[in-house]
Structures are given as C-alpha cells and as structure tokens.
Design a protein around this motif. Structure first.
Motif, short mmCIF file in Angstrom:
data_model
loop_
_atom_site.label_atom_id
_atom_site.label_comp_id
_atom_site.label_asym_id
_atom_site.label_seq_id
_atom_site.Cartn_x
_atom_site.Cartn_y
_atom_site.Cartn_z
N LYS A 45 8.45 1.60 2.28
CA LYS A 45 7.35 0.88 2.92
C LYS A 45 6.67 -0.01 1.89
CE LYS A 45 6.50 4.43 6.42
NZ LYS A 45 5.51 5.35 7.04
N ILE A 46 6.41 -1.26 2.28
CA ILE A 46 5.72 -2.19 1.40
C ILE A 46 4.38 -2.57 2.03
CG2 ILE A 46 7.87 -3.06 0.43
CD1 ILE A 46 7.47 -5.61 2.11
N GLY A 47 3.38 -2.87 1.19
CA GLY A 47 2.06 -3.23 1.65
C GLY A 47 1.20 -2.00 1.87
N PRO A 48 -0.03 -2.22 2.35
CA PRO A 48 -0.57 -3.53 2.74
C PRO A 48 -0.89 -4.41 1.54
CG PRO A 48 -2.22 -1.81 3.01
CD PRO A 48 -0.95 -1.11 2.64
N ASP A 49 -0.75 -5.72 1.75
CA ASP A 49 -0.94 -6.68 0.67
C ASP A 49 -1.43 -7.99 1.28
OD1 ASP A 49 -0.86 -8.24 -1.58
OD2 ASP A 49 1.21 -7.79 -2.11
N TYR A 50 -2.49 -8.56 0.70
CA TYR A 50 -3.05 -9.82 1.18
C TYR A 50 -2.86 -10.95 0.18
CZ TYR A 50 -5.29 -7.13 4.89
OH TYR A 50 -5.52 -6.33 6.00
N GLN A 52 -1.34 -14.07 -1.48
CA GLN A 52 -0.50 -15.20 -1.10
C GLN A 52 0.79 -15.21 -1.90
OE1 GLN A 52 -2.18 -19.05 -1.92
NE2 GLN A 52 -0.55 -20.18 -0.89
N GLY A 53 1.91 -15.42 -1.20
CA GLY A 53 3.20 -15.52 -1.86
C GLY A 53 3.99 -14.23 -1.89
N THR A 54 3.45 -13.15 -1.32
CA THR A 54 4.20 -11.89 -1.25
C THR A 54 4.74 -11.68 0.16
OG1 THR A 54 2.27 -10.54 -0.67
CG2 THR A 54 2.74 -10.86 -3.02
N VAL A 55 5.86 -11.00 0.25
CA VAL A 55 6.48 -10.76 1.55
C VAL A 55 5.54 -9.94 2.44
CG1 VAL A 55 8.39 -9.61 2.74
CG2 VAL A 55 8.83 -10.99 0.71
N ALA A 56 4.94 -8.89 1.90
CA ALA A 56 4.07 -8.03 2.71
C ALA A 56 2.89 -8.79 3.28
CB ALA A 56 3.60 -6.83 1.90
N SER A 57 2.37 -9.78 2.55
CA SER A 57 1.19 -10.51 3.02
C SER A 57 1.49 -11.30 4.28
CB SER A 57 0.67 -11.45 1.93
OG SER A 57 1.51 -12.58 1.78
N GLU A 58 2.74 -11.64 4.53
CA GLU A 58 3.11 -12.38 5.74
C GLU A 58 3.57 -11.47 6.87
OE1 GLU A 58 5.73 -15.68 5.37
OE2 GLU A 58 4.60 -16.62 3.75
N ALA A 59 3.62 -10.17 6.63
CA ALA A 59 4.10 -9.24 7.65
C ALA A 59 3.00 -8.93 8.66
CB ALA A 59 4.57 -7.94 6.99
N SER A 60 3.42 -8.58 9.85
CA SER A 60 2.48 -8.10 10.85
C SER A 60 1.84 -6.81 10.36
CB SER A 60 3.22 -7.84 12.17
OG SER A 60 2.39 -7.21 13.10
N GLY A 61 0.50 -6.75 10.36
CA GLY A 61 -0.18 -5.59 9.80
C GLY A 61 -0.17 -5.56 8.30
N GLN A 63 2.22 -4.99 6.43
CA GLN A 63 3.11 -3.92 5.99
C GLN A 63 4.47 -4.10 6.63
OE1 GLN A 63 1.15 0.18 5.78
NE2 GLN A 63 -0.24 -0.85 7.20
N ALA A 64 5.49 -3.60 6.00
CA ALA A 64 6.85 -3.66 6.53
C ALA A 64 7.68 -2.58 5.84
CB ALA A 64 7.45 -5.05 6.30
#
Length: 713
Positions: A45-50, A52-61, A63-64
């Motif tokens: 599991k990755i994230g949560p992360d806000y 900019q430029g990270t994959v998790a920051s663009e995920a729904s919630g 997290q992914a």
C-alpha cells in the motif's frame, strides 16, 4: 432491510464521504467503485501522500496498492456486475497486463496496461511537473458476478499500481433503430482494420434529419468529421460501439440539432499540444444539441466548445484520461446544461466555463462526479453571467487546483468578467485544494479569485460540504498579485470537517458574509487574514450568525500555517467518525459505507448479503483516543428488533489490526431508539476503527445507519 422500505437504485462511490442533508451531490452512476487500499492484497500500500509529483498524490483517496510481479489485489464485488474498469499506473515506458481471476479461477483474457498515455510534461505551464500517472482499462468479464464474489488482478511482470476498480452491470447491446442509416451499409469496417472515415461522412449525409447507426464493433477514423448538423449519431452502447480517433468532430459552425449518444470514442493522444484540435468535439455542435451516454478517453480535451452551442445538454457521459480539460465552454455558451457526468484523471480543469470572446450565461454544471484532476481545478468558472454550479462531488485535486474556482482570471482578451448572480450550491469537496508551487502557498478547496479584476457579481455559496481539505476550506485571493477586491460573496450552510490549516484564507481586500458555517477538526486556526500586497486594504469577515468552530485568527502574517499546527480541539466531545472516509468488505446496492457516517440515522450501510463475516472500516484521519462507540439503525418501527454479533478492532497504521472488544451480541430495538453503546478500554488509541459483523438475527447482512466514535466515555 425492512420489507416496507422502497429505495431507488443509485450506485455511487463505495468510499464516498456523504454530503450534508441537502440534495445528493454527484452523479447517479451505473457502477460502484472500490478502492484498492480497502481490498485484500499481498502487494504494497502506498500513501496517503499529497506531494506534487508522486504517484500516490494523484490516486483516489491519495492511496493505492503497488503490485510487483506475482502480487495481486482481490476485490469483493459490491454489486451484480459483468464488467470492470480499473484505474492503474505503470512505470514510465513500460506496458504489460494483469491476469484476472473470478472466485479463484483465472480468465482466459487479460487486462492490458500501458504507460503510453501517462507521464505528461507541460513545461510551458508554470509550476507543472511530470503528472498524469494513472490510466484506465476496461473489460467485459464474459460472465456475471454477484455481491460478495471475488475479482482479483495479478501482475504478470510489469509493476502495476492499482488505484480503484469500477464494477458495472452492462446492459445488452441496443438494436438498430428503424429507419436509421448504418455506417456499415456505407462501407464502414467494424473490425477496425479499414479506414471508416468516408463511410461515416456518407452516412451522415444520407441521414439528415434522422439517425446514423453505429453497430457494435471497432471503427477507425483517420480524419475528423465536419459539416455535422441536424442528425443523430447513435451506437449500441459505450461498451459495444467504439470509434478510434483523436479528432472526432472539428467544425466552427453548425445549424444545430446534433445528438451524439451511446458509443465510445477512444483517442491516441499521448502528449498535450495545445495548438492541436485533438478533441472529441472541437468547436460547435450548434443550438439545441446533446451529447449523452458516451465514453470518451485518451483525448487532449473531451469537448472544447466555441461558437453557437445554445441550449446544449451534456449528460450521462464518462470522460477519462484527457491530457487537458474534460469540457470547456469557451465563450458564448447560453443555456448549456452539463449534468450527471463522471470525469476522472484530467490534465487540466475537469469542467470549465471560460468567457472568452463573449460571456457564457445562464449555464450550469450540475450533479457531476469529478475525481483526480491532476493539474488544475475540478470545476472552474472564469467569468460569465448568471452561472450555476450545483450538487457536484469533487475529490482529490492535485497541483495548481481547487475543488471549485470562481475566478476573474482572463488568460486572454476579450474577456467577460463575472456578473449577475453566480450560484454555487450543494457541492461536496473531498480532499481538494493543493499547494501552488508558483505562490508557494496553498490553494483552498473552494477559491474565489479576483485574479485580473475586482469581483462585483453576487456570489452565493450555499450548502457546501468540505471534508479533509489538506489546507484551507474557503480562499479569497487576487491570484495575479494585484490586490483586486472581492465583494458580493455570501457563504451559508457550510460544513467543514478536518481542514488541514484554516477555514477562511483571505489574501486580498474585500469582504464575505458567513452564516451557519460549522467547522470541526480545524488544523491551525479559523481565519488567515493577510491581504496582499501589504497595505492594499483589508478583508472583512461578516458574521451572519450560526457559525461555530472557527473563531480564532492566525496571528503571524509572515508565516504560513502548516497542516495540524495550532489550535486545541474546538469540540472535544464531537463524534470522531462523522463525515470520515468509510470502506467495507461489501455493500448491497445503494447502501454504501459512507451512509454509516453521514450524520443521518435514516440512511444506512448494508453489507453484501449471506456472506458473513462482513466489516465496515472508518478512517478517523489520525490516531485518536476513542472511549465509546454508539451504533445505530434507522429509528423507524419498520425495522424489527435484532441482535448483531460484532467484533471491534482497531489499527494505528492501516495494516495491522488488533481486537479492542471481542465478539459480542448487541441488541438493536426500535422501542429503545435502535442504538447500541459499546464502552472501549481506557487505553484505546486508533486511527482506523473496524466493526466486523458475524451474525444478524434480523437480516443476513451487517447493518449500521450511524457509527459514532467519541473521545469521552
């Protein structure tokens, strides 16, 4: 559920945060989404992360789940389905596939994944970084699955990050309407091998005043269509009739009455080139036209609309994976209605009105669901007269964007600033707002921006729900740095939960009136009031009464408040679970997890039936001391008394859960309020609260109308 209850079916996001008690926000969608981080996995599991430029920051919630080769994620099916769409990301330059398993049996076909449409660079946009990491891939399963069944996706070599799966029951393909002209009768190739452009043109010419029929199949167009007017283009359904082109309609004028419906248009746009018309519709459909039931993907823009599009209706569409806007009413739009659409993964504003060359007027964005715009706003109104933004659900904006922006940013001239009455009503914003790297400070979940000129319109913002904004809730700014004033703004009936910094971020001169704005979980202070440039004037917060939870003011204009920095809890006796993200192992029809934390005891979550044990998990946002739970069922006497056997578990990290209270039967009786109270040990500290139901004497499922968690015993 009680036999007396009649409910209209309306599937939404499984992990949506329910809005307040006004009209439901978002679109009535034909699918139910399940977040990968709530599924069973042996991946990471990755994230949560806000950031900019990270994959998790663009995920729904934010997290992914990342799957290395041989790793899998297994979803519990939330509804009867025969199709699935998966939002995913793979490393730049790579492609591959996911094996698909249904109840442990591997399907013969796989789900292709690719980075072809991801990793977009827009160096000419200040503050942009490489973005647009996710893509969507869909497949018909070739069989039906039922609630509680298991569908798993396993990486076969390429690392794949899975974000969310949309489960859908797709109807059978429609049949050809009587009297219509089929594109195949004009020579179109449904295998996709031949060029069908001329066949489409000939069918349109032959069907004036009637219907062009696009049968099931794949059709390749090598150039755009123009001269389209007084005709209906209709397919057998967006899962069956597919047109492959990056430029579908490109025309500057039309007499109108163009109706486009029920097929897919899939582009092959891999970069954003703003000078190219790489759009599903570029220009004009003409007055009294409509677009409905479409699946539009891999374009630069879904619909870039100029010229005369009066009374256009755009409804019930899916617009995915565009490198720029989802839809932009680019001036002179009058009486346009954009409603009940789903948009995901836009590279600019998902929905925008831009009053260039003439004012957009009397037009609206209503009941749309928008997820993951990754380089701008969910909804943006740039100028215009008498505009409405109603009952939309916007989540997970990334860099350079708010959930909703009401702005006088003109970009180009001639521009028509905001005028008349701008209505912003009943919208729900979840995890919206972001750091603007150009300003080096935050953008609020809802932004009012006198960027290039003063705001003199009446702006009425009512019944707004803002949840988990990483920074501020309401921002007032003159983004061009000129200090133009903001006026005429009235905010009433807002609910703000767990905003990272402040409720009001005032950075320009002007005023706004606030009434019945209630905030809990404020991260730093109620108000940041520091207009720029220094000495340009003041901003007045007019108290209309009924406000609570945000009376304090940030005292240091030389430093930005950081998330979680500052005030003590304004309401230590509050319900920690209300409005928080909720997930479940399964749900029945419309009885989704968010309804157990929406503050309404008459709505409820119901798990998949006949599939015990079932669990509901609530994310409290941070580790909290929890001493008491109050569990509720609807108070109506139609609900017979029942006993549910419940285990209470908790986790501080989202991966390891421990038992807080062992399996116990709890009695729910309408005669006694239909509630059960559970006392927790004095040492209970958790972020994620999980209730596992193993039996229910009244219905073969877990059921809660409200799950309330309190820090006091």
């Amino acid at each position: 559920m009680p036999a007396a209850m009649v409910v209209a079916l309306s599937a939404g996001l499984l992990t949506a945060v329910a809005p307040a008690a006004h009209a439901a926000a978002g679109a009535d969608l034909p699918f139910t989404s399940v977040e990968a981080e709530s599924a069973t996995t042996n991946g990471t599991k990755i994230g949560p992360d806000y950031t900019q430029g990270t994959v998790a920051s663009e995920a729904s919630g934010r997290q992914a789940v990342r799957l290395d080769s041989g790793r899998r994620v297994e979803f519990t099916v939330p509804r009867a389905s025969n199709a699935v769409n998966v939002s995913y990301s793979v490393p730049d330059g790579q492609s591959g596939s996911l094996d698909v398993y249904v109840n442990g049996t591997r399907l013969a076909k796989t789900l292709p994944v690719t980075s072809r449409y991801s990793y977009i660079d827009t160096g000419w946009i200040a503050g942009a970084k490489t973005h647009h990491f996710f893509d969507n891939a869909r497949m018909l399963l070739g069989r039906s699955v039922q609630p509680g069944d298991k569908v798993a996706f396993q990486s076969t070599g390429t690392q794949v990050t899975v974000d969310v799966a949309d489960f859908e029951q797709v109807d059978a393909a429609a049949t050809q309407p009587a009297g219509s002209v089929s594109v195949t009768a004009k020579g179109a190739d449904p295998t996709g091998n031949g060029d069908s452009t001329q066949a489409f043109r000939d069918a349109i010419a032959a069907a004036q005043g009637g219907v062009v029929w696009i049968p099931p199949g794949d059709y390749r167009l090598t150039s755009s269509l123009s001269g389209v007017q007084n005709v209906t283009l209709q397919g057998a359904g967006s899962w069956y009739s597919t047109v492959h082109t990056s430029r579908f309609i490109d025309q500057s004028r039309s007499s109108g009455s163009v109706h486009i419906k029920d097929f897919a248009v899939l582009g092959d746009v891999t970069e954003r080139v703003d000078s190219n018309p790489d759009n599903f519709v570029n220009g004009c459909l003409g007055p009294n036209s409509s677009v409905s039931g479409m699946w539009v993907q891999h374009m630069k823009v879904g619909l870039w609309l100029t010229g005369d599009n009066d009374n256009l209706v755009v409804e019930n569409n899916r617009i995915l994976d565009t490198t720029a806007d989802g839809l932009n009413l680019n001036g002179n739009a009058h009486g346009v209605r954009v409603r009940n659409n789903f948009l995901r993964n836009q590279g600019d504003d998902s929905l925008a009105m831009w009053s260039l060359n003439g004012a957009d007027s009397n037009s609206s964005f209503e009941n749309n669901t928008i997820s993951q715009p990754n380089l701008a706003n969910g909804i943006a109104i740039y100028g215009g007269t008498d505009i409405a933004v109603r009952n939309n659900l916007v989540s997970d904006t990334n860099a350079l964007g708010s959930g909703i922006a009401i702005s006088n940013q003109k970009f180009l001239d001639p521009f028509s600033p905001l005028s008349g009455t701008i209505t912003v009503a009943g919208n729900t914003l979840v995890r919206t707002g972001a750091i603007n790297p150009n300003w080096n400070h935050p953008m609020g979940a809802l932004r009012v921006d006198s960027y290039d000129s003063a705001i003199d319109a009446t702006v009425n913002i009512t019944d707004t729900t803002i949840t988990d904004s990483p920074y501020s809730a309401f921002e007032f700014v003159s983004g061009g740095g000129h200090g133009h004033p903001v006026g005429g703004v009235n905010i009433s009936g807002a609910t703000v939960r767990n905003t990272g910094t402040v409720v009001v971020q005032a950075e320009t001169q002007g005023s706004a009136r606030f009434s019945d704005v209630q905030a809990t979980g404020v991260g730093a202070a109620g108000i940041y009031n520091c207009p720029y440039p220094a000495g340009s004037g003041s901003f007045t917060v007019n108290d209309g009464g009924g406000n609570s939870g945000w009376s304090s003011t940030w005292s240091d204009c030389s430093a930005w408040p950081q998330p979680g920095q500052g005030n003590t809890d304004p309401d230590p006796g509050r319900n920690l679970a209300e409005g928080r993200p909720a997930t479940a192992t399964g749900s029945q029809d419309v009885y989704t997890p968010g309804k157990a934390v929406d503050g309404d005891a008459n709505s409820y979550w119901e798990s998949a039936n006949n599939a015990f044990p079932q669990s509901l998990t609530v994310d409290l946002g941070s580790v909290q001391a929890v001493r008491r739970l109050v569990l509720k069922l609807p108070p109506s006497s139609a609900w017979g008394a029942r006993t549910q056997t419940i285990t209470v578990l908790g986790s501080t990290d989202g991966s390891t859960y421990s038992t807080v209270v062992g399996s116990t039967g709890y009695r729910f009786d309408p005669a006694a309020g239909n509630t059960a109270t559970i006392a927790l040990p004095a040492s209970t500290n958790l972020r994620r609260l999980r209730l596992t139901v193993s039996a229910n004497t009244g219905w073969p499922a877990g059921q809660f109308s409200e799950v309330e968690a309190y820090p006091t015993s």
